[in-house]
Design a protein around this motif. Structure first.
Motif, PDB file in Angstrom:
ATOM      1  N   GLU A  18       0.911  -1.297  -0.053  1.00 16.50           N
ATOM      2  CA  GLU A  18       0.115   0.147  -0.032  1.00 16.50           C
ATOM      3  C   GLU A  18       0.849   1.320   0.009  1.00 16.50           C
ATOM      4  N   LYS A  19       1.893   1.270   0.662  1.00 20.43           N
ATOM      5  CA  LYS A  19       2.724   2.404   0.794  1.00 20.43           C
ATOM      6  C   LYS A  19       3.537   2.965  -0.496  1.00 20.43           C
ATOM      7  N   VAL A  20       3.513   4.102  -0.972  1.00 21.92           N
ATOM      8  CA  VAL A  20       4.062   4.680  -2.149  1.00 21.92           C
ATOM      9  C   VAL A  20       5.215   5.589  -1.532  1.00 21.92           C
ATOM     10  N   HIS A  21       6.653   5.289  -2.280  1.00 22.19           N
ATOM     11  CA  HIS A  21       7.698   6.264  -1.982  1.00 22.19           C
ATOM     12  C   HIS A  21       7.951   6.944  -3.354  1.00 22.19           C
ATOM     13  N   PHE A  22       8.574   8.065  -3.247  1.00 18.51           N
ATOM     14  CA  PHE A  22       8.958   8.834  -4.362  1.00 18.51           C
ATOM     15  C   PHE A  22       9.901   9.876  -4.028  1.00 18.51           C
ATOM     16  N   ALA A  23      10.634  10.108  -4.882  1.00 16.45           N
ATOM     17  CA  ALA A  23      11.732  11.354  -4.880  1.00 16.45           C
ATOM     18  C   ALA A  23      11.328  12.232  -5.431  1.00 16.45           C
ATOM     19  N   ILE A  24      11.756  13.520  -4.713  1.00 17.26           N
ATOM     20  CA  ILE A  24      11.635  15.067  -5.400  1.00 17.26           C
ATOM     21  C   ILE A  24      13.052  15.640  -5.430  1.00 17.26           C
ATOM     22  N   SER A  25      13.163  16.098  -6.754  1.00 18.52           N
ATOM     23  CA  SER A  25      14.375  16.967  -6.949  1.00 18.52           C
ATOM     24  C   SER A  25      13.879  18.228  -7.188  1.00 18.52           C
ATOM     25  N   LYS A  26      14.197  19.241  -6.692  1.00 15.60           N
ATOM     26  CA  LYS A  26      14.335  20.722  -7.058  1.00 15.60           C
ATOM     27  C   LYS A  26      15.305  20.958  -7.889  1.00 15.60           C
ATOM     28  N   TRP A  27      15.139  21.884  -8.701  1.00 15.96           N
ATOM     29  CA  TRP A  27      16.078  22.225 -10.047  1.00 15.96           C
ATOM     30  C   TRP A  27      16.264  23.789  -9.738  1.00 15.96           C
ATOM     31  N   ALA A  28      17.720  24.134  -9.657  1.00 15.78           N
ATOM     32  CA  ALA A  28      18.351  25.537  -9.588  1.00 15.78           C
ATOM     33  C   ALA A  28      19.519  25.637 -10.574  1.00 15.78           C
ATOM     34  N   ASP A  29      19.370  26.752 -11.348  1.00 13.33           N
ATOM     35  CA  ASP A  29      20.269  27.077 -12.419  1.00 13.33           C
ATOM     36  C   ASP A  29      20.436  26.151 -13.612  1.00 13.33           C
ATOM     37  N   GLY A  30      19.486  25.174 -13.866  1.00 15.93           N
ATOM     38  CA  GLY A  30      19.239  24.268 -14.707  1.00 15.93           C
ATOM     39  C   GLY A  30      19.896  22.976 -14.249  1.00 15.93           C
ATOM     40  N   LYS A  31      20.196  22.481 -13.210  1.00 14.12           N
ATOM     41  CA  LYS A  31      20.711  21.393 -12.556  1.00 14.12           C
ATOM     42  C   LYS A  31      19.742  20.933 -11.391  1.00 14.12           C
ATOM     43  N   PRO A  32      19.646  19.639 -11.456  1.00 12.56           N
ATOM     44  CA  PRO A  32      18.803  19.187 -10.260  1.00 12.56           C
ATOM     45  C   PRO A  32      19.615  19.153  -8.782  1.00 12.56           C
ATOM     46  N   GLU A  33      19.019  19.496  -7.743  1.00  8.68           N
ATOM     47  CA  GLU A  33      19.439  19.403  -6.547  1.00  8.68           C
ATOM     48  C   GLU A  33      19.401  18.012  -5.858  1.00  8.68           C
ATOM     49  N   LYS A  34      20.016  17.741  -4.951  1.00  7.59           N
ATOM     50  CA  LYS A  34      19.974  16.463  -4.185  1.00  7.59           C
ATOM     51  C   LYS A  34      18.305  16.060  -3.947  1.00  7.59           C
ATOM     52  N   PRO A  35      17.895  14.813  -4.386  1.00 10.34           N
ATOM     53  CA  PRO A  35      16.817  14.576  -4.389  1.00 10.34           C
ATOM     54  C   PRO A  35      16.132  14.162  -2.795  1.00 10.34           C
ATOM     55  N   THR A  36      14.934  14.388  -2.473  1.00  7.77           N
ATOM     56  CA  THR A  36      14.501  13.989  -1.001  1.00  7.77           C
ATOM     57  C   THR A  36      13.483  13.005  -1.475  1.00  7.77           C
ATOM     58  N   VAL A  37      13.727  11.815  -0.544  1.00  4.33           N
ATOM     59  CA  VAL A  37      12.601  10.604  -0.800  1.00  4.33           C
ATOM     60  C   VAL A  37      11.458  10.931   0.264  1.00  4.33           C
ATOM     61  N   ARG A  38      10.221  10.749  -0.340  1.00  4.39           N
ATOM     62  CA  ARG A  38       9.085  11.099   0.381  1.00  4.39           C
ATOM     63  C   ARG A  38       8.191   9.829   0.511  1.00  4.39           C
ATOM     64  N   SER A  39       7.285   9.790   1.178  1.00  2.00           N
ATOM     65  CA  SER A  39       6.327   8.763   1.615  1.00  2.00           C
ATOM     66  C   SER A  39       5.127   9.375   1.409  1.00  2.00           C
ATOM     67  N   ASP A  40       3.998   8.725   0.943  1.00  2.00           N
ATOM     68  CA  ASP A  40       2.483   9.048   1.230  1.00  2.00           C
ATOM     69  C   ASP A  40       2.191   8.816   2.426  1.00  2.00           C
ATOM     70  N   SER A  41       2.712   8.112   3.326  1.00  2.99           N
ATOM     71  CA  SER A  41       1.952   7.844   4.691  1.00  2.99           C
ATOM     72  C   SER A  41       2.410   8.919   5.887  1.00  2.99           C
ATOM     73  N   PRO A  42       1.472   9.342   6.545  1.00  8.59           N
ATOM     74  CA  PRO A  42       1.430  10.227   7.280  1.00  8.59           C
ATOM     75  C   PRO A  42       2.386  10.032   8.609  1.00  8.59           C
ATOM     76  N   GLU A  43       2.656   8.812   9.081  1.00  6.53           N
ATOM     77  CA  GLU A  43       3.622   8.537  10.251  1.00  6.53           C
ATOM     78  C   GLU A  43       4.871   8.440   9.740  1.00  6.53           C
ATOM     79  N   GLU A  44       5.390   8.524   8.576  1.00  7.48           N
ATOM     80  CA  GLU A  44       6.990   8.801   8.349  1.00  7.48           C
ATOM     81  C   GLU A  44       7.332  10.268   7.835  1.00  7.48           C
TER      82      GLU A  44
END
Length: 75
Positions: A49-75
């Motif tokens: 059931e749990k879903v994990h995904f990574a978010i990368s912000k972009w600055a100056d045309g390059k991706p920053e370090k990705p952050t791993v997120r989860s859809d579950s509120p307890e994490e």
């Protein structure tokens, strides 16, 4: 003969009429189905059931370090 566009506007899906997105509706339905399962299928479905995904912000045309997120509120 009525046009197809006129007929389709009258047939709004009930999840849209209730103010939900299709993803929200789908998640509710999936949760109900998982809760109706018997063991061992119920615990197997709960583990997927749990879903994990990574978010990368972009600055100056390059991706920053990705952050791993989860859809579950307890994490």
């Amino acid at each position: 003969m009525a046009s197809a566009a006129a007929g389709s506007s009258a047939a709004v899906p009930f999840w849209r009429a209730a103010g939900m997105t299709y993803i929200t509706y789908s998640n509710i339905c999936a949760s109900l189905v998982r809760s109706c399962l018997k063991e061992p299928y119920k615990s197997e479905a709960a583990s997927r059931e749990k879903v994990h995904f990574a978010i990368s912000k972009w600055a100056d045309g390059k991706p920053e370090k990705p952050t791993v997120r989860s859809d579950s509120p307890e994490e």
